[in-house]
Design a protein around this motif. Sequence first.
Motif, PDB file in Angstrom:
ATOM      1  N   ALA A 314       0.880  -0.987   0.140  1.00 19.45           N
ATOM      2  CA  ALA A 314       0.226  -0.192  -0.102  1.00 19.45           C
ATOM      3  C   ALA A 314       0.845   1.579  -0.176  1.00 19.45           C
ATOM      4  O   ALA A 314       1.857   1.767   0.232  1.00 19.45           O
ATOM      5  N   GLU A 315       0.238   2.120  -0.371  1.00 16.63           N
ATOM      6  CA  GLU A 315       1.108   3.350  -0.100  1.00 16.63           C
ATOM      7  C   GLU A 315       1.850   3.985   0.882  1.00 16.63           C
ATOM      8  O   GLU A 315       1.227   3.884   2.352  1.00 16.63           O
ATOM      9  N   PRO A 316       2.603   4.809   0.867  1.00 11.37           N
ATOM     10  CA  PRO A 316       3.291   5.126  -0.316  1.00 11.37           C
ATOM     11  C   PRO A 316       4.508   3.742  -1.171  1.00 11.37           C
ATOM     12  O   PRO A 316       5.094   2.838  -0.846  1.00 11.37           O
ATOM     13  N   TYR A 317       3.911   4.134  -2.267  1.00  9.82           N
ATOM     14  CA  TYR A 317       4.496   2.449  -3.525  1.00  9.82           C
ATOM     15  C   TYR A 317       5.785   2.623  -3.242  1.00  9.82           C
ATOM     16  O   TYR A 317       6.538   3.697  -3.820  1.00  9.82           O
ATOM     17  N   LEU A 318       6.780   1.492  -3.464  1.00  5.05           N
ATOM     18  CA  LEU A 318       8.029   1.509  -3.247  1.00  5.05           C
ATOM     19  C   LEU A 318       8.554   1.218  -4.890  1.00  5.05           C
ATOM     20  O   LEU A 318       8.293  -0.357  -5.235  1.00  5.05           O
ATOM     21  N   LEU A 319       9.318   1.631  -5.786  1.00  4.18           N
ATOM     22  CA  LEU A 319       9.450   1.535  -7.290  1.00  4.18           C
ATOM     23  C   LEU A 319      11.262   1.260  -7.286  1.00  4.18           C
ATOM     24  O   LEU A 319      11.776   2.012  -7.124  1.00  4.18           O
ATOM     25  N   TYR A 320      11.521   0.648  -7.233  1.00  2.00           N
ATOM     26  CA  TYR A 320      12.725   0.670  -8.623  1.00  2.00           C
ATOM     27  C   TYR A 320      12.852   0.202 -10.082  1.00  2.00           C
ATOM     28  O   TYR A 320      12.888  -0.451 -10.331  1.00  2.00           O
ATOM     29  N   VAL A 321      13.365   1.401  -9.870  1.00  2.00           N
ATOM     30  CA  VAL A 321      13.738   2.228 -11.656  1.00  2.00           C
ATOM     31  C   VAL A 321      14.416   3.123 -11.650  1.00  2.00           C
ATOM     32  O   VAL A 321      15.603   3.395 -10.784  1.00  2.00           O
ATOM     33  N   THR A 322      14.691   3.336 -13.672  1.00  2.00           N
ATOM     34  CA  THR A 322      16.105   4.426 -13.168  1.00  2.00           C
ATOM     35  C   THR A 322      15.777   5.545 -13.275  1.00  2.00           C
ATOM     36  O   THR A 322      14.857   5.634 -13.302  1.00  2.00           O
ATOM     37  N   SER A 323      17.167   6.248 -13.797  1.00  2.00           N
ATOM     38  CA  SER A 323      16.717   7.939 -13.638  1.00  2.00           C
ATOM     39  C   SER A 323      14.978   7.920 -14.823  1.00  2.00           C
ATOM     40  O   SER A 323      14.794   9.287 -14.338  1.00  2.00           O
ATOM     41  N   GLU A 324      16.179   8.508 -15.684  1.00  2.00           N
ATOM     42  CA  GLU A 324      14.689   8.083 -16.660  1.00  2.00           C
ATOM     43  C   GLU A 324      13.686   8.220 -16.543  1.00  2.00           C
ATOM     44  O   GLU A 324      13.041   9.018 -16.497  1.00  2.00           O
ATOM     45  N   GLU A 325      13.474   6.487 -15.892  1.00  2.00           N
ATOM     46  CA  GLU A 325      11.910   6.135 -15.669  1.00  2.00           C
ATOM     47  C   GLU A 325      10.931   7.034 -14.690  1.00  2.00           C
ATOM     48  O   GLU A 325      10.085   7.204 -14.379  1.00  2.00           O
ATOM     49  N   ILE A 326      11.899   7.036 -13.307  1.00  2.00           N
ATOM     50  CA  ILE A 326      11.766   7.997 -12.766  1.00  2.00           C
ATOM     51  C   ILE A 326      11.054   9.531 -13.254  1.00  2.00           C
ATOM     52  O   ILE A 326      10.375  10.013 -12.553  1.00  2.00           O
ATOM     53  N   GLU A 327      11.479  10.090 -13.870  1.00  2.00           N
ATOM     54  CA  GLU A 327      11.163  11.421 -14.677  1.00  2.00           C
ATOM     55  C   GLU A 327      10.154  11.007 -15.630  1.00  2.00           C
ATOM     56  O   GLU A 327       9.393  11.821 -15.353  1.00  2.00           O
ATOM     57  N   GLU A 328       9.970   9.899 -15.770  1.00  2.00           N
ATOM     58  CA  GLU A 328       8.389  10.156 -16.353  1.00  2.00           C
ATOM     59  C   GLU A 328       7.482   9.444 -15.318  1.00  2.00           C
ATOM     60  O   GLU A 328       6.239   9.979 -15.396  1.00  2.00           O
ATOM     61  N   VAL A 329       7.560   9.117 -14.164  1.00  2.00           N
ATOM     62  CA  VAL A 329       6.822   8.029 -13.131  1.00  2.00           C
ATOM     63  C   VAL A 329       6.182  10.268 -12.829  1.00  2.00           C
ATOM     64  O   VAL A 329       5.433   9.927 -11.946  1.00  2.00           O
ATOM     65  N   LYS A 330       7.160  10.949 -12.247  1.00  2.00           N
ATOM     66  CA  LYS A 330       6.712  12.059 -11.910  1.00  2.00           C
ATOM     67  C   LYS A 330       5.562  12.917 -12.648  1.00  2.00           C
ATOM     68  O   LYS A 330       4.930  14.093 -12.050  1.00  2.00           O
TER      69      LYS A 330
END
Length: 474
Positions: A314-330
Amino acid sequence: MWYIIFTVCTISALYGLWLLFKKAGKQGWEAIVPFYREYILTQLTNRPAWWVILLIVPIVNIFIFYGLYLDFLKSFGKRRFWETAVAVLFPFIYLPLWGRDPAVKYLGVSNTEEFRKKYPYKKTVTREWADAIIFATVAASLIRGFLIEAYMIPTGSMERRLLIGDFLFVSKLNYGPRIPMTPLAFPFAHHTMPITGGKAYSELIKIPYKRLPGFQEVKRNDVVVFNFPMEADAPYNRPIDKRENYIKRAVAISGDVVEMRNAVLYVNNEVGYDSDDVQHAYLIYTDGSGLNLERLIEKRFEYAKDPMTGVAIAEPYLLYVTSEEIEEVKKWTNVKQVLPYDNSGSAFPHDNNKKWDFHNFGPLAIPKKGDVVKLNAETLPIYSRLITVYEGNTLEQRNDGVYINGSKADTYTIKMNYYWMMGDNRDNSSDSREFGFVPEDHIVGKALFTWMSYDTDGTFLSKIRWNRIFKGIK
């Protein structure tokens, strides 16, 4: 003791071969000269003389030698299954016996039509199958042990460079194949018997660590398969070559100095391995609507799941992603806040005085063979496991100092090279930050390329990641 036994057995086998060569009309000494012996065997078995050249080719040379050897024994009428078996397993017993037995005579060149007509021998169906199964088992075991081995990525610790479900080929030749340290084992099983469970190996025979020459040394940032060092401990207590296989990146090699400052890796005071594929952990806060899990799966974003239910935590969600991918999530409309996740778990050597964690530790020198290290209260947490578990010494701390193998010592000389292994998925990887140095005798091989990639989250038509097949590993 094992060297003495091996020497005695070798001399006994060569003595038996000497006697058989004399029975075949050759000089006895010709049986003990490597390469020339095999050349004489090609004459005695009617095999091509150029086969001798193949004796310099690893793995192939084993098949060439035994092919000539067993053909030679057929010339003495030794063709039954049990005779072939004992000739391979106990040559030091049976070759002298046959050499001294007057009833065992040289019948002629075995690999000729004339010999087959004069001394016909028809194998039973059972013998045909047994020979085929044994040959296939031996061949596959040799290739797997000395040449190349298949390996599957079971976890996401190397994302995105290596994905869960990637099937790799791992080269044993690059760093040099290890001589099996626990040779008595069930074929194709690593440490546990399939189906029934239990140990798939016996420790009745143990061979000291030896490695055949390789093409290269382990280089900084190589992707390496190695045996998990902590399985030396209870409850596993496994021998080195039967410990679980791990795959990580050798971000620092022996002689390097490794350090992490605010989650950034430094090697020799310069930024260490970094890539667009390196993943980090982030906490994702939404407006209450939550993240679309199907979207995460579609984009192959790794997220933390409840180990019991497999559902996203449950929130907060914990994501393991690259620097480029986290910019997309934002940029997602329902995402309100993104924070780096601080994995501040205790790091090697887990010493309260240092208080190192996964994001901040070091500087730490990676031990190199021949290094002389001081032994004191500050260094013992770093080197005690190396000295005792990996290099086989006893270590005691007494009131008057440190004792190694019963003798007082204030320094220790390192006997092996060591490596610092880390996953590319920096915040979701069990690696050297947790278990410390990896000794050179634990190195299995170098990851070369993916030959298959299977996506468990893919649809029926996208289960196979076709773009990853035969993709090299950098």
